[in-house]
Design a protein around this motif. Sequence first.
Motif, PDB file in Angstrom:
ATOM      1  N   ILE A 197      40.265  87.958  22.623  1.00  0.00           N
ATOM      2  CA  ILE A 197      39.540  87.220  23.654  1.00  0.00           C
ATOM      3  C   ILE A 197      40.594  86.597  24.555  1.00  0.00           C
ATOM      4  CG2 ILE A 197      37.922  85.349  24.149  1.00  0.00           C
ATOM      5  CD1 ILE A 197      36.731  85.817  21.349  1.00  0.00           C
ATOM      6  N   HIS A 198      40.587  86.971  25.808  1.00  0.00           N
ATOM      7  CA  HIS A 198      41.669  86.582  26.726  1.00  0.00           C
ATOM      8  C   HIS A 198      41.642  85.098  27.055  1.00  0.00           C
ATOM      9  CE1 HIS A 198      44.008  86.306  30.460  1.00  0.00           C
ATOM     10  NE2 HIS A 198      44.608  87.428  30.076  1.00  0.00           N
ATOM     11  N   ARG A 199      40.467  84.564  27.380  1.00  0.00           N
ATOM     12  CA  ARG A 199      40.221  83.147  27.662  1.00  0.00           C
ATOM     13  C   ARG A 199      40.766  82.639  28.996  1.00  0.00           C
ATOM     14  NH1 ARG A 199      40.755  78.734  23.214  1.00  0.00           N
ATOM     15  NH2 ARG A 199      42.978  79.247  23.235  1.00  0.00           N
ATOM     16  N   ASP A 200      41.470  83.458  29.751  1.00  0.00           N
ATOM     17  CA  ASP A 200      41.947  82.992  31.053  1.00  0.00           C
ATOM     18  C   ASP A 200      41.967  84.133  32.061  1.00  0.00           C
ATOM     19  OD1 ASP A 200      42.725  80.968  32.775  1.00  0.00           O
ATOM     20  OD2 ASP A 200      44.855  81.185  32.338  1.00  0.00           O
ATOM     21  N   LEU A 201      40.900  84.931  32.034  1.00  0.00           N
ATOM     22  CA  LEU A 201      40.789  86.047  32.968  1.00  0.00           C
ATOM     23  C   LEU A 201      40.452  85.498  34.351  1.00  0.00           C
ATOM     24  CD1 LEU A 201      40.800  89.235  32.789  1.00  0.00           C
ATOM     25  CD2 LEU A 201      38.298  89.056  32.901  1.00  0.00           C
ATOM     26  N   ARG A 205      43.214  84.672  22.090  1.00  0.00           N
ATOM     27  CA  ARG A 205      43.035  84.547  20.646  1.00  0.00           C
ATOM     28  C   ARG A 205      42.703  85.910  20.059  1.00  0.00           C
ATOM     29  NH1 ARG A 205      41.699  79.602  18.350  1.00  0.00           N
ATOM     30  NH2 ARG A 205      41.775  80.784  16.418  1.00  0.00           N
ATOM     31  N   CYS A 206      43.304  86.225  18.928  1.00  0.00           N
ATOM     32  CA  CYS A 206      43.060  87.490  18.236  1.00  0.00           C
ATOM     33  C   CYS A 206      42.126  87.268  17.055  1.00  0.00           C
ATOM     34  CB  CYS A 206      44.367  88.089  17.718  1.00  0.00           C
ATOM     35  SG  CYS A 206      45.434  88.738  18.997  1.00  0.00           S
ATOM     36  N   PHE A 207      41.292  88.254  16.784  1.00  0.00           N
ATOM     37  CA  PHE A 207      40.377  88.181  15.659  1.00  0.00           C
ATOM     38  C   PHE A 207      40.386  89.498  14.897  1.00  0.00           C
ATOM     39  CE2 PHE A 207      38.809  85.147  18.728  1.00  0.00           C
ATOM     40  CZ  PHE A 207      38.493  84.051  17.951  1.00  0.00           C
ATOM     41  N   GLY A 208      40.177  89.406  13.600  1.00  0.00           N
ATOM     42  CA  GLY A 208      40.056  90.599  12.785  1.00  0.00           C
ATOM     43  C   GLY A 208      38.633  90.735  12.280  1.00  0.00           C
ATOM     44  N   GLY A 209      38.356  91.831  11.591  1.00  0.00           N
ATOM     45  CA  GLY A 209      37.029  92.044  11.019  1.00  0.00           C
ATOM     46  C   GLY A 209      35.948  92.059  12.071  1.00  0.00           C
ATOM     47  N   ASN A 210      34.839  91.354  11.781  1.00  0.00           N
ATOM     48  CA  ASN A 210      33.689  91.346  12.687  1.00  0.00           C
ATOM     49  C   ASN A 210      33.607  90.059  13.503  1.00  0.00           C
ATOM     50  OD1 ASN A 210      32.664  93.911  11.859  1.00  0.00           O
ATOM     51  ND2 ASN A 210      31.892  92.948   9.985  1.00  0.00           N
ATOM     52  N   GLU A 211      34.649  89.250  13.483  1.00  0.00           N
ATOM     53  CA  GLU A 211      34.629  88.006  14.242  1.00  0.00           C
ATOM     54  C   GLU A 211      34.599  88.300  15.744  1.00  0.00           C
ATOM     55  OE1 GLU A 211      37.156  84.628  12.101  1.00  0.00           O
ATOM     56  OE2 GLU A 211      38.320  86.471  12.411  1.00  0.00           O
ATOM     57  N   THR A 212      33.782  87.552  16.447  1.00  0.00           N
ATOM     58  CA  THR A 212      33.687  87.748  17.900  1.00  0.00           C
ATOM     59  C   THR A 212      33.844  86.451  18.678  1.00  0.00           C
ATOM     60  OG1 THR A 212      31.277  87.527  17.803  1.00  0.00           O
ATOM     61  CG2 THR A 212      32.185  89.765  17.683  1.00  0.00           C
ATOM     62  N   GLY A 213      34.105  85.330  17.973  1.00  0.00           N
ATOM     63  CA  GLY A 213      34.247  84.075  18.684  1.00  0.00           C
ATOM     64  C   GLY A 213      34.619  82.939  17.757  1.00  0.00           C
ATOM     65  N   PHE A 240      34.006  79.726  22.456  1.00  0.00           N
ATOM     66  CA  PHE A 240      34.444  80.898  23.201  1.00  0.00           C
ATOM     67  C   PHE A 240      34.201  82.148  22.371  1.00  0.00           C
ATOM     68  CE2 PHE A 240      38.120  79.436  20.815  1.00  0.00           C
ATOM     69  CZ  PHE A 240      38.683  80.599  20.306  1.00  0.00           C
ATOM     70  N   SER A 241      33.939  83.232  23.079  1.00  0.00           N
ATOM     71  CA  SER A 241      33.617  84.503  22.431  1.00  0.00           C
ATOM     72  C   SER A 241      33.925  85.629  23.409  1.00  0.00           C
ATOM     73  CB  SER A 241      32.132  84.539  22.051  1.00  0.00           C
ATOM     74  OG  SER A 241      31.317  84.580  23.230  1.00  0.00           O
ATOM     75  N   VAL A 242      33.652  86.853  22.996  1.00  0.00           N
ATOM     76  CA  VAL A 242      33.824  87.973  23.922  1.00  0.00           C
ATOM     77  C   VAL A 242      32.938  87.776  25.145  1.00  0.00           C
ATOM     78  CG1 VAL A 242      34.551  89.665  22.191  1.00  0.00           C
ATOM     79  CG2 VAL A 242      32.109  89.311  22.595  1.00  0.00           C
ATOM     80  N   LYS A 243      31.802  87.096  24.974  1.00  0.00           N
ATOM     81  CA  LYS A 243      30.906  86.867  26.105  1.00  0.00           C
ATOM     82  C   LYS A 243      31.473  85.852  27.102  1.00  0.00           C
ATOM     83  CE  LYS A 243      27.735  89.779  24.882  1.00  0.00           C
ATOM     84  NZ  LYS A 243      26.319  89.446  24.719  1.00  0.00           N
ATOM     85  N   SER A 244      32.434  85.031  26.654  1.00  0.00           N
ATOM     86  CA  SER A 244      33.129  84.139  27.583  1.00  0.00           C
ATOM     87  C   SER A 244      33.973  84.957  28.551  1.00  0.00           C
ATOM     88  CB  SER A 244      34.033  83.162  26.825  1.00  0.00           C
ATOM     89  OG  SER A 244      33.328  82.475  25.827  1.00  0.00           O
ATOM     90  N   ASP A 245      34.654  85.969  28.014  1.00  0.00           N
ATOM     91  CA  ASP A 245      35.434  86.866  28.872  1.00  0.00           C
ATOM     92  C   ASP A 245      34.525  87.653  29.808  1.00  0.00           C
ATOM     93  OD1 ASP A 245      37.891  86.144  27.883  1.00  0.00           O
ATOM     94  OD2 ASP A 245      38.206  87.956  26.694  1.00  0.00           O
TER      95      ASP A 245
END
Length: 340
Positions: free
Chosen positions: A148-152, A174-182, A205-210
Motif C-alpha cells: 500500500i503506497h499511502r502517498d500516491l 507499507r508491505c503486507f503478507g498473506g491476505n492482509e489488505t489494510g 488505510f488499505s488498498v482502497k486508500s490507494d
Amino acid sequence: MRQGHNKDIEIPMFDLYTISKATNNFSVNNKLGEGGFGHVYKGLFEEGQEIAVKRLSRNSFQGLDEFKSEVICIAKHQHRNLVKLLGCCIEGEEKMLIYEYMPNRSLDLILFDPMQSAVLDWPKRFHIINGIAQGLMYLHQDSRLRIIHRDLKASNILLDSDMNPKISDFGLARCFGGNETGANTSRVVGTYGYMSPEYAIDGHFSVKSDVYSFGVLVLEIVSGKRNRGFSHRDHHHNLLGHAWRLYKEGRSLELVNAHLDVSGYLSEVLRSIHVGLLCVQQCPQDRPSMSVAVSMLANEGLLPQARHPGFFTERDAESSSSTTTANSKNQMTISLVEAR
C-alpha cells in the motif's frame, strides 16, 4: 565503479566516493528536488548511465533499520510502471538510494504548468492514467508482497523519455503478507488532497486508500487542475466536488482542460472521468479494486453509477489540518514481512 553486495539487504551497494563523483560532490547544480526524505540529485556514472540519488537527510525520521526495510521491499518489486531501484549507499552517516533517472521529471511539473502541459495531449494523458493503474495493480495483487503506497500523488509519478509513468517514493509505503489488505495507525502520514477520508480521519488505510488517491490523480490528469487549491466561481468545492457536480448534471466533459482537444476521444475521456469518480467514492467498499479499475478503463462495457465522493468542502477545516509532505514524510516506513 566499485559495487558490492550486502546479504542483509540483497541489493547492489555503491560506495560513497562513486556516488559523490557521479553527482559532482552533490553540487547544487545537480539538485533535482527535495522532500521529507532529503535531497535528490542527478548523477552520471563514468560509463554514461544517468542516475537519480535520494540522499537521506541527517534529521530524517527514517533510521537505518527502516531504511534497510524500505530498500528490501522496493528491490523485490520491479515493474515497468515502478521506478527502478539500482542500488543504495550506506557509509558512515550517509544513507542513499540510487534510482534510474527520469528525463521528464515528475508529472506535477508538467501537468499543472500552463505552458508545459501542452505536450500532454489526450493520448499521452490516457497512457499515463493506464500506466499508473497497471503499476498500482501490480503493487496490490501481483507482487510478491502486497504494498500500500499511502502517498500516491502527481509529484510521485515520474515520467521517462517516452512519457511512460513510473510510481516512485515508497518512503511511506507499507508491505503486507498473506491476505492482509489494510491496517490502522495513530500517525497519519501522506498528503492532504490525495488522502482518503477513512485514512485522514480514522487512520485506517488499505488498498482502497490507494484507489482513492488514484481516482484523484485521474481527475487531475483530465482537468489539469490540482484537487487542493481548486476554486470555482459557482461553488466552494474542491476538484472532486466539482467533478461530481458536473457528473450529476451530465456535463462531465466540462471538466476537461480547456486547451485539450479531445474531439476524437470523447468515450475515453468520459470513461476516465467516470472511473475516477468510482475510485473516490466515500465508502471504501464501493470503490473498485485496481484490477477492476484497469478493466473498466480498457473495456467499453457499462459502468456502475458513481456514488457521492469522499471529499471535504470546509476549506478552513481542511487547510488548518493539512500537513506538508516534507513534514509528514517518513514518520512510518515499510514493515518487512515474508513474501506471500
